[in-house]
Design an enzyme around this catalytic site. Structure first.
Site, PDB file in Angstrom:
ATOM      1  N   MET A   1      12.727  -4.060   7.063  1.00  0.00           N
ATOM      2  CA  MET A   1      13.087  -5.305   6.393  1.00  0.00           C
ATOM      3  C   MET A   1      11.882  -5.834   5.620  1.00  0.00           C
ATOM      4  SD  MET A   1      15.461  -7.039   9.369  1.00  0.00           S
ATOM      5  CE  MET A   1      16.172  -8.238   8.223  1.00  0.00           C
TER       6      MET A   1
ATOM      7  N   LEU B   1       6.883  -4.363   7.832  1.00  0.00           N
ATOM      8  CA  LEU B   1       5.624  -3.618   7.784  1.00  0.00           C
ATOM      9  C   LEU B   1       4.520  -4.499   7.218  1.00  0.00           C
ATOM     10  CD1 LEU B   1       6.940  -0.210   6.389  1.00  0.00           C
ATOM     11  CD2 LEU B   1       6.869  -1.033   8.759  1.00  0.00           C
TER      12      LEU B   1
ATOM     13  N   CYS C   1       4.214   5.551  -1.254  1.00  0.00           N
ATOM     14  CA  CYS C   1       4.483   4.720  -0.081  1.00  0.00           C
ATOM     15  C   CYS C   1       5.709   5.237   0.660  1.00  0.00           C
ATOM     16  CB  CYS C   1       4.667   3.266  -0.497  1.00  0.00           C
ATOM     17  SG  CYS C   1       4.902   2.115   0.884  1.00  0.00           S
TER      18      CYS C   1
ATOM     19  N   CYS D   1       2.264  -3.894  -5.314  1.00  0.00           N
ATOM     20  CA  CYS D   1       2.155  -4.959  -4.311  1.00  0.00           C
ATOM     21  C   CYS D   1       0.717  -5.272  -3.928  1.00  0.00           C
ATOM     22  CB  CYS D   1       2.967  -4.591  -3.074  1.00  0.00           C
ATOM     23  SG  CYS D   1       2.328  -3.197  -2.113  1.00  0.00           S
TER      24      CYS D   1
END
Length: 369
Positions: A7, A32, A101, A198
């Protein structure tokens, strides 16, 4: 089936977790934590995995009614994604950190830990579809909503990983997902989609690399050279601030003889030379790639399509491989393709596999003419 729902704090992963519960699975939510210094992470719509996102994920899990945990994956993320990103740019290549990722974190480190804890699968909010083929293998196909399709960044997944994955949103469009989230009382229903990298706090990738690379920077500047004439047109402050196909930021100061803009054609990190030229010199007719990863049986030859960028166009192609190395003949020429990017191979809507581009063979001038 025991399912671990990853999530992110966005609407997609929240609805995916809710659908997994509705399908009868025993679901646990996990967020995470990927930053070694969460206080430095941005908020809002840029990027993902922020403190704000962690709180949104927790609230969504509460509404859905599932247990929720935060896993610290910052060391794995830094080593497998951030360090790889810096190394690739230092070598003059252009990586895709989201794809890395998925390969190193979400469907390797997380899935491995989930299986070790007794979970059967990991569910995510990616837009892709899984089907069982006639040979019994799990196939990954493009999402119904081609505008949101994320099969490109999932092209690194192996058969073993696909067999333990769930993508509950693959048959749905984004507007339907938002409507469903609102109906379920999820506060993230109208949350903007994340974008950009990110871990780059302000979206300034070149500035971030300049600060972080330090001694690893391949150069602190060099010449900008006209690829056709060899004329030095100007200087730059570091090749890591550029990628093949880039037009903005060259600051050459004078137009080409034909009055058209110039684009980066080649990056030479050792000498610090950027070679630039006209848009038509970016055309690519073939690609070599390595580090191949296959979603199922390794093919010898595929007559299908390839995708060369996330949300990029499909190009008709003939692909041959020995399993590790891949050669792609493009029947539809591509433009501005850089080493380090991923080539993802499709047979119709099915993802066959992916590889990392090492060489993009440009169309010769006499062929262009």
């Amino acid at each position: 089936m025991r399912v671990l729902a990853a999530m992110s704090g966005g609407v997609d992963s929240a609805v995916a977790a809710a659908r997994a519960v509705e399908a009868g699975h025993d679901v646990t939510g996990v967020h995470l934590a990927l930053s070694r210094n969460p206080a430095s992470y941005r908020s809002g719509a840029r990027g993902c995995c922020t403190i704000e996102d962690s709180n949104d994920a927790r609230r969504a899990a509460d509404v859905i009614g599932i247990p929720f945990y935060v896993w610290d994956m910052s060391d794995e993320f830094h080593e497998g994604v951030v360090e790889d990103f810096m190394d690739e740019y230092a070598a003059g290549r252009t990586p895709n950190p989201c794809l890395r990722c998925n390969e190193k974190i979400k469907f390797a480190a997380v899935l491995d830990r989930a299986l070790a804890l007794g979970f059967d699968a990991v569910a995510t909010g990616h837009y892709a579809q899984l089907r069982t083929g006639d040979d019994g293998l799990i196939e990954m196909h493009r999402a119904v909503d081609h505008g949101k399709d994320q099969s490109y960044v999932l092209g690194v997944l192996t058969q073993e990983q696909l067999a333990h994955s769930l993508f509950p949103l693959g048959d749905t469009s984004k507007p339907v997902v938002r409507e469903e989230a609102a109906r379920r009382g999820l506060l993230v229903a109208d949350k903007p989609d994340s974008h950009d990298i990110c871990f780059v706090a302000d979206g300034d990738t070149a500035g971030w690399l300049k600060e972080k690379l330090g001694d690893r920077a391949p150069n602190d500047g060099g010449d900008i050279v006209d690829d056709a004439t060899g004329e030095v047109l100007g200087q730059h402050e570091g090749t890591y601030g550029f990628t093949i196909g880039q037009r903005k930021g060259l600051r050459i100061g004078r137009p080409a003889p034909d009055g058209k803009p110039r684009f980066v054609l080649d990056i030479e990190p050792v000498s610090g030379t950027l070679r630039v030229g006209s848009r038509d010199r970016l055309a690519v007719h073939a690609i070599d790639a390595d580090r191949a990863r296959w979603c199922g049986t390794v093919p010898e030859r595929v007559e299908g399509t390839v995708q060369l960028r996330a949300h990029g166009d499909e190009h008709r192609a003939v692909v041959t491989t020995d399993g590790e190395h891949v050669h792609v003949e493009l029947l539809d020429h591509a433009s501005g393709i850089a080493p380090g990017q991923a080539v993802v191979i499709y047979d119709g809507s099915r993802v066959v596999g992916s590889a990392t581009i090492t060489v993009a063979h440009r169309v010769r001038e006499e062929v262009q003419a």
